[in-house]
Design an enzyme around this catalytic site. Structure first.
Site, short mmCIF file in Angstrom:
data_model
loop_
_atom_site.label_atom_id
_atom_site.label_comp_id
_atom_site.label_asym_id
_atom_site.label_seq_id
_atom_site.Cartn_x
_atom_site.Cartn_y
_atom_site.Cartn_z
CB SER A 111 -0.87 0.00 1.26
OG SER A 111 -1.49 1.26 1.46
CE1 TYR A 129 -4.08 -1.74 5.42
CE2 TYR A 129 -3.00 0.29 4.73
CZ TYR A 129 -3.71 -0.86 4.42
OH TYR A 129 -4.03 -1.13 3.10
#
Length: 270
Positions: free
Chosen positions: A138, A151
């Site tokens: 990501s 995350y």
């Protein structure tokens, strides 16, 4: 050219499904895995309609024995594997002060260790086929936005793992790629977990407002893998932001700090 044999985790929806459909258009034989049985069945039906073939198998990437069993199924049903796409992932958010250690364990066990275990389970077959590893990370791995530290860390770990495998496996004939998408239209929030419910709504707006879809990303990934690109950044804004961070990291940290202050101010006024 022989049809590629491709394994995809998290193939029951979103980007995993679109990656399956993109490879299916090339006639690929697909091993589709997810914890969502209904979604998997739907993806396989769409894959067949798109010109591909394959099978489905329920698999929780936290459990190495399930990934090993999936690898054995690929050997038995496909005769091996040429490409693995470690795509399964979950969303989470919350400031570090709010996140529990359970939140950290959950996030790292799926988004980081799930990728590690996927690579480990399938590497013997990839060495035989001189295949490819595609890990889905990501932009959070590169930009580290506020209120998503667990995350950010998990996805940064996927990038570091991919860099490590790139240099270790190249001499053995296995290619490695890592994908860092920004926000895009997906159902990732179905898995969202975090201490502040309002954050889910904020992220939902960013996802819905994105000009790029999961299908767009799948097409871009397919092209860049074919071109031999290691670090794949599907969003133009993401590529610009990454360039800025490398040139002026302090400017980016300042911007992120300002963003944090705004978020904290908004939270305190509610």
């Amino acid at each position: 050219m022989t049809a590629q044999r491709v394994m995809i985790t998290g193939a029951g929806s979103g980007l995993g499904r679109e990656m399956a459909l993109r490879w299916a258009k090339e006639g690929a034989q697909l091993a589709l895995s997810d914890v969502n049985d209904a979604g998997l069945a739907e993806t396989l039906s769409m894959v067949k309609a798109a010109g591909g073939s394959g099978f489905t198998r329920r698999c929780d990437v936290r459990d190495y024995s399930q990934l090993s069993a999936l690898a054995e199924a690929c050997e038995a049903q496909l005769g091996g594997i040429d490409v693995i796409i470690n795509n399964a992932g979950v969303a989470s958010g919350g400031f570090f002060t709010q996140l529990s250690l359970d939140d950290w364990d959950w996030q790292l066990s799926i988004n980081l260790m799930g990728v590690v275990k996927g690579c480990k389970a399938f590497l013997p077959m990839l060495l035989k086929s001189r295949g490819k590893i595609i890990n889905i990370a990501s932009m959070a791995a590169l930009m580290q936005g506020p209120a998503m530290s667990n995350y950010n860390v998990a996805k940064a770990g996927v990038v570091a793992l991919s860099e490590s495998l790139l240099i270790e496996l190249k001499p053995m004939g296995v290619d490695v790629h890592v994908v860092c998408p920004s926000f895009f239209q997906t159902n990732l929030l179905d898995s969202f977990r975090g201490p502040t419910p309002a954050m889910k709504g904020e992220v939902a707006k960013l996802l819905a407002g994105s000009p790029i879809s999961a299908e767009d990303i799948a097409n871009y990934v397919y092209e860049q893998v074919a071109n031999g690109e290691f670090m794949i950044l599907p969003h133009e804004q993401g590529r610009m932001a990454w360039q800025l961070k490398r040139q002026q990291p302090e400017a980016l940290y300042k911007e992120m700090t300002t963003m944090t202050e705004k978020m904290l101010s908004k939270a305190s006024s509610q």
